[in-house]
Structures are given as structure tokens and as C-alpha cells.
Scaffold this motif. Structure first.
Motif, PDB file in Angstrom:
ATOM      1  N   PRO A  94      43.189  12.564  30.218  1.00  0.00           N
ATOM      2  CA  PRO A  94      44.655  12.563  30.165  1.00  0.00           C
ATOM      3  C   PRO A  94      45.220  13.216  28.909  1.00  0.00           C
ATOM      4  N   GLY A  95      44.424  13.316  27.839  1.00  0.00           N
ATOM      5  CA  GLY A  95      44.945  13.906  26.618  1.00  0.00           C
ATOM      6  C   GLY A  95      43.893  13.915  25.536  1.00  0.00           C
ATOM      7  N   VAL A  96      44.186  14.608  24.443  1.00  0.00           N
ATOM      8  CA  VAL A  96      43.247  14.690  23.334  1.00  0.00           C
ATOM      9  C   VAL A  96      43.006  13.328  22.700  1.00  0.00           C
ATOM     10  N   VAL A  97      44.053  12.545  22.514  1.00  0.00           N
ATOM     11  CA  VAL A  97      43.876  11.227  21.895  1.00  0.00           C
ATOM     12  C   VAL A  97      43.045  10.297  22.787  1.00  0.00           C
ATOM     13  N   PRO A  98      43.316  10.205  24.090  1.00  0.00           N
ATOM     14  CA  PRO A  98      42.400   9.445  24.949  1.00  0.00           C
ATOM     15  C   PRO A  98      40.970   9.970  24.914  1.00  0.00           C
ATOM     16  N   SER A  99      40.805  11.279  24.759  1.00  0.00           N
ATOM     17  CA  SER A  99      39.461  11.860  24.662  1.00  0.00           C
ATOM     18  C   SER A  99      38.746  11.371  23.410  1.00  0.00           C
ATOM     19  N   ILE A 100      39.477  11.324  22.295  1.00  0.00           N
ATOM     20  CA  ILE A 100      38.891  10.828  21.050  1.00  0.00           C
ATOM     21  C   ILE A 100      38.446   9.381  21.215  1.00  0.00           C
ATOM     22  N   ALA A 101      39.308   8.559  21.818  1.00  0.00           N
ATOM     23  CA  ALA A 101      38.956   7.149  22.050  1.00  0.00           C
ATOM     24  C   ALA A 101      37.725   7.035  22.944  1.00  0.00           C
ATOM     25  N   LEU A 229      31.549  18.405  19.977  1.00  0.00           N
ATOM     26  CA  LEU A 229      32.315  18.184  21.200  1.00  0.00           C
ATOM     27  C   LEU A 229      33.720  18.723  20.947  1.00  0.00           C
ATOM     28  N   THR A 230      34.178  19.642  21.778  1.00  0.00           N
ATOM     29  CA  THR A 230      35.438  20.346  21.553  1.00  0.00           C
ATOM     30  C   THR A 230      36.520  19.798  22.475  1.00  0.00           C
ATOM     31  N   LEU A 231      37.699  19.560  21.900  1.00  0.00           N
ATOM     32  CA  LEU A 231      38.844  19.078  22.671  1.00  0.00           C
ATOM     33  C   LEU A 231      39.899  20.176  22.733  1.00  0.00           C
ATOM     34  N   SER A 232      40.438  20.394  23.928  1.00  0.00           N
ATOM     35  CA  SER A 232      41.415  21.462  24.111  1.00  0.00           C
ATOM     36  C   SER A 232      42.361  21.086  25.246  1.00  0.00           C
ATOM     37  N   ALA A 233      43.426  21.866  25.385  1.00  0.00           N
ATOM     38  CA  ALA A 233      44.401  21.644  26.458  1.00  0.00           C
ATOM     39  C   ALA A 233      45.356  22.822  26.510  1.00  0.00           C
ATOM     40  N   ALA A 234      46.060  22.933  27.625  1.00  0.00           N
ATOM     41  CA  ALA A 234      47.145  23.909  27.732  1.00  0.00           C
ATOM     42  C   ALA A 234      48.474  23.304  27.305  1.00  0.00           C
ATOM     43  N   THR A 235      48.481  22.028  27.030  1.00  0.00           N
ATOM     44  CA  THR A 235      49.739  21.289  26.889  1.00  0.00           C
ATOM     45  C   THR A 235      50.549  21.701  25.669  1.00  0.00           C
ATOM     46  N   LYS A 236      49.908  21.873  24.500  1.00  0.00           N
ATOM     47  CA  LYS A 236      50.648  22.313  23.316  1.00  0.00           C
ATOM     48  C   LYS A 236      51.067  23.765  23.458  1.00  0.00           C
ATOM     49  N   THR A 237      50.157  24.599  23.909  1.00  0.00           N
ATOM     50  CA  THR A 237      50.405  26.036  23.967  1.00  0.00           C
ATOM     51  C   THR A 237      51.579  26.369  24.881  1.00  0.00           C
ATOM     52  N   PHE A 238      51.672  25.677  26.012  1.00  0.00           N
ATOM     53  CA  PHE A 238      52.666  26.035  27.027  1.00  0.00           C
ATOM     54  C   PHE A 238      53.732  24.957  27.227  1.00  0.00           C
ATOM     55  N   ASN A 239      53.814  24.004  26.291  1.00  0.00           N
ATOM     56  CA  ASN A 239      54.872  22.985  26.291  1.00  0.00           C
ATOM     57  C   ASN A 239      54.890  22.151  27.571  1.00  0.00           C
ATOM     58  N   ILE A 240      53.705  21.648  27.952  1.00  0.00           N
ATOM     59  CA  ILE A 240      53.597  20.846  29.167  1.00  0.00           C
ATOM     60  C   ILE A 240      52.924  19.498  28.888  1.00  0.00           C
ATOM     61  N   GLY A 242      53.889  16.596  29.118  1.00  0.00           N
ATOM     62  CA  GLY A 242      54.175  15.539  30.082  1.00  0.00           C
ATOM     63  C   GLY A 242      53.291  15.540  31.313  1.00  0.00           C
ATOM     64  N   VAL A 243      52.508  16.611  31.552  1.00  0.00           N
ATOM     65  CA  VAL A 243      51.647  16.620  32.734  1.00  0.00           C
ATOM     66  C   VAL A 243      50.330  15.892  32.488  1.00  0.00           C
ATOM     67  N   LYS A 244      50.039  15.584  31.208  1.00  0.00           N
ATOM     68  CA  LYS A 244      48.904  14.722  30.852  1.00  0.00           C
ATOM     69  C   LYS A 244      47.566  15.227  31.384  1.00  0.00           C
ATOM     70  N   LEU A 245      47.113  16.345  30.841  1.00  0.00           N
ATOM     71  CA  LEU A 245      45.774  16.832  31.179  1.00  0.00           C
ATOM     72  C   LEU A 245      45.200  17.570  29.978  1.00  0.00           C
ATOM     73  N   SER A 246      43.966  17.255  29.634  1.00  0.00           N
ATOM     74  CA  SER A 246      43.254  17.982  28.589  1.00  0.00           C
ATOM     75  C   SER A 246      41.804  18.132  29.010  1.00  0.00           C
ATOM     76  N   MET A 247      41.038  18.854  28.193  1.00  0.00           N
ATOM     77  CA  MET A 247      39.633  19.094  28.508  1.00  0.00           C
ATOM     78  C   MET A 247      38.739  18.696  27.339  1.00  0.00           C
ATOM     79  N   ILE A 248      37.535  18.219  27.685  1.00  0.00           N
ATOM     80  CA  ILE A 248      36.477  17.975  26.713  1.00  0.00           C
ATOM     81  C   ILE A 248      35.343  18.932  27.061  1.00  0.00           C
TER      82      ILE A 248
END
Length: 390
Positions: A94-101, A229-240, A242-248
Motif C-alpha cells: 500500500p505504500g513505502v511506510v507500510p513496506s518499511i513496517a 531491498l529497494t522501495l519505490s512508487a509512482a505516487t510521488k512522481t505523478f501526484n497519485i 491517494g491510490v495507495k500502491l508502491s513496490m518492493i
């Protein structure tokens, strides 16, 4: 192509945290919000169109990530960051912070020591302490108004505290440093030497100002795939956001299996339909929007630095090499951190992030989010100047 980056969109009376929780966070609604790290720009039109298409289907049922999403992610990371991924190295979250947890829970035990920089993104420390791990901080040095890593201190802490995991922020939030290949290699070699895993939070990795170049840590040496382990997402780059998706991204099969298994145990992988669709569209269709965005952000940053250099010459700041965050020193006001926040709200009528929230090293600093139409940025600068002058 004109993406209307100077269009002012009314975000009040919606669900957005940035504009609609000012009373709760700052005690006043009559202030300009330049705090929460999302942008005051309209989303790329291809993303809006793709989400409308989902709604036009009239059924929002269960979904799974399609092959086309994996392909879009793999292509984006390879073309922009020289990262070689396969479908079997990607987990969704769901996000980078949940990924860290998740990673903390999957790969460490209670009371294990986890090391972070100071100051750094607030949720790093929160996730460590909430999960009953021992928080260890390594203060960043400041040279020429930029953060530098203190490698002697990092190795000393690793040895003395028996550190199991290091959480890196690259580009750095809140200071905007884009760590160099030399710095990243030195850090990775220290962790490799002492058997320390690394989480590399790279969510701002596509928001880089020329001539600086972002390097994904894991790409520097094939051996780093064993413990990074790398954490990334499109959410910061494209201002999204609220869609709650990231990648590990986990290229070590054993670590992938451990994290994936723990994810299954807590049912962490059933994610948002809109997140899948928006992320795929962002990576496959929205690179032109990103190019326009960086032109706009660069212009805003030039406006800010010019203002500080000419109107507030005694106020030091860190010019970001990446991100859309501006970190500046308010110690000349001779206020406590609590008084500082109250002063900028009461006198400047502006909402900023308190530097103290990022760790002891952030005391006396404030963080400004400049991903906004130029008119709002200029208004924010007037309010900051007013706070310094009064």
C-alpha cells in the motif's frame, strides 16, 4: 504541451489532508498549506482517463496485478535507473511506510537495532519504535549547506549497537540530497562488511534537478542485491498518493521469500484496483508530463532561492538536488521549535513542517513543499518573509 501547472485547483472541502486538516494540525484554517508532500497540480490526464475507464465498467470487483503492470515497472526501472528486475523480484504494497513496517517485522526481531540518519523522514523512526526495535541515529554532517554522511559514526554505531538493518532515504528527505555513487558505495560496503541489511527508500528518485543524477543503490554492484531491498512508487512522481500502491524490489530470492511469506501471513498484498491502473498508466504514458513537471519545479526552486538570497540573506538553506522540498534554518529567530511553528502560523499565516519532527538534527529548521502553482509559491514566500521580519 501545456499541462496547466499554474492552474490553481480548489482543494478545500475534499478529502485531502493537506488543505482540509489545518485546524487539527495547526489550530487555524486561515493559513496557506505548504506542508504535506503532495503536489497542488492536476494529475496527468492519461491517469485520469484510465481511472474513468475503470469506473465506466460499473463493477469494482476483486483484482490482481496484470502482466502489463509488471512490464511497465520493469521497463521504467531499466530505462531510467539501470535496474534489472523480473516479475519474481517485485512485491506490491500500500505504500513505502507500510513496506518499511513489513520488512522490519519480516527480517528483524524485537529489540534488534535499526540505524537511520538524523534528520530524516519521520516515519522511519516511528516504524522502528512502534515495532519494538531499537532506534539508533547517525547525525548527518552539514558541509557547504548540504548534508553529508558521517561514515565513521555509522560504522561505530553498527558495531557498538549490533545493527541489523539500515534505512536509507535517497534522495534525502527533508534535505533534498541526491547521494553520489561514491557515498552510496561507501555506505553499502560498510553494511556488507558487517552483515547489515539495507532498505533503500527511493520514492523521490524520479524528481531530480539537473545536473544531478540519481543512482539506485542496488545497481552499483551485483553483490548488493544480496542485502539491499529497494522501495519505490509512482505516487510521488505523478501526484497519485491517494491510490495507495508502491513496490518492493527484492533480488535476493531468500529475502524475497521471507518478506513475501510474512506479507501473506498478515494479508498485506490485496491492493487497490485504482493503484494498479494508475501506476501502469503513469509508467507507460506519463513521461512527457514528468518532463514538464521538472521544468516547473526548477522554475519554482529558482524563485525560492532568489528570494532567500536577496530578501533573506541571513537565512541559510539547503538547495535541494532532488525532491520538491526546501529545508531552511530559522535559528536566527531565537525561538523554541514549538514557538517557531506557532510564530509562522500566527504571523506568517503559513503551514510548514517542523524540522524537529525529523529528529534532533532537524531542530530550528522548517520544510517547505514547493510543488504548487507559482502564484502560491510566491504568496508562500511573502508569508515566510513576513514571519522573519516580525
Amino acid at each position: 504541451m501545456n499541462y496547466l501547472f499554474n492552474e490553481i485547483i480548489d482543494r478545500k472541502d475534499g478529502l485531502g489532508l493537506k488543505w482540509n486538516h489545518l485546524e487539527q494540525a495547526f489550530g487555524s484554517e486561515e493559513i496557506l498549506p505548504m506542508w504535506v508532500a503532495d503536489m497542488d497540480y492536476a494529475n496527468p490526464q492519461p491517469i485520469i482517463d484510465s481511472l474513468k475507464k475503470v469506473l465506466d465498467g460499473r463493477i469494482l470487483g476483486y483484482t490482481a496485478p496484470p502482466e502489463s503492470l509488471y512490464n511497465a515497472i520493469i521497463h521504467w526501472q531499466k530505462e531510467r535507473h539501470q535496474m534489472e528486475l523480473s516479475k519474481d523480484s517485485i512485491l506490491f504494497s500500500p505504500g513505502v511506510v507500510p513496506s518499511i513496517a513489513l520488512i522490519i517485522q519480516a527480517l528483524t526481531n524485537e529489540q534488534d537495532a535499526i540505524l537511520i540518519h538524523d534528520p530524516v523522514y519521520t516515519p522511519f523512526s516511528n516504524m522502528i519504535t512502534l515495532n519494538k526495535r531499537r532506534l539508533v541515529r547517525s547525525p548527518l554532517l552539514i558541509e557547504n549547506n548540504q548534508f553529508k554522511m558521517n561514515f565513521k559514526d555509522i560504522e561505530k554505531k553498527i558495531i557498538e549497537e549490533k545493527v541489523k538493518l539500515f534505512i536509507l532515504c535517497n534522495p534525502q528527505n527533508p534535505g533534498g540530497r541526491v547521494w553520489s555513487k561514491k557515498e552510496l558505495t561507501t555506505l553499502a560496503e560498510l553494511c556488507k562488511k558487517h552483515g547489515v541489511l539495507i532498505i533503500s527508500d527511493e520514492i523521490h528518485g524520479d524528481l531530480i534537478f539537473s545536473p544531478h543524477q540519481f543512482t539506485s543503490l542496488v545497481t552499483l554492484d551485483p553483490s548488493y542485491q544480496d542485502f539491499v531491498l529497494t522501495l519505490s512508487a509512482a505516487t510521488k512522481t505523478f501526484n497519485i498518493a491517494g491510490v495507495k500502491l508502491s513496490m518492493i524490489y527484492i533480488q535476493n530470492p531468500k529475502l524475497y521469500e521471507q518478506v513475501s511469506y510474512y506479507q501473506e501471513c498478515i494479508e498485506h498484498s490485496g491492493l487497490n484496483t485504482f493503484g494498479y491502473v494508475a501506476t501502469e498508466t503513469a509508467f507507460s504514458k506519463c513521461e512527457p508530463w514528468l518532463k514538464e513537471l521538472m521544468i516547473n519545479l526548477s522554475d519554482n526552486l529558482e524563485t525560492i532561492t532568489t528570494c532567500f538570497d536577496t530578501e533573506l540573506p541571513n537565512v541559510s538553506y539547503m538547495k535541494p538536488e532532488g525532491t520538491y522540498l526546501f529545508w531552511f534554518d530559522c535559528s536566527s529567530l531565537r525561538l523554541t521549535d514549538e514557538e517557531l511553528m506557532e510564530h509562522f502560523v500566527r504571523v506568517g499565516k503559513i503551514a510548514l513542517n517542523s524540522g524537529a519532527a525529523y529528529g534532533p538534527g532537524g531542530s530550528q529548521y522548517l520544510r517547505l513543499n514547493f510543488a504548487a502553482p507559482k502564484e502560491l509559491v510566491e504568496e508562500g514566500l511573502k508569508r515566510i518573509k513576513l514571519a522573519f521580519e516580525n
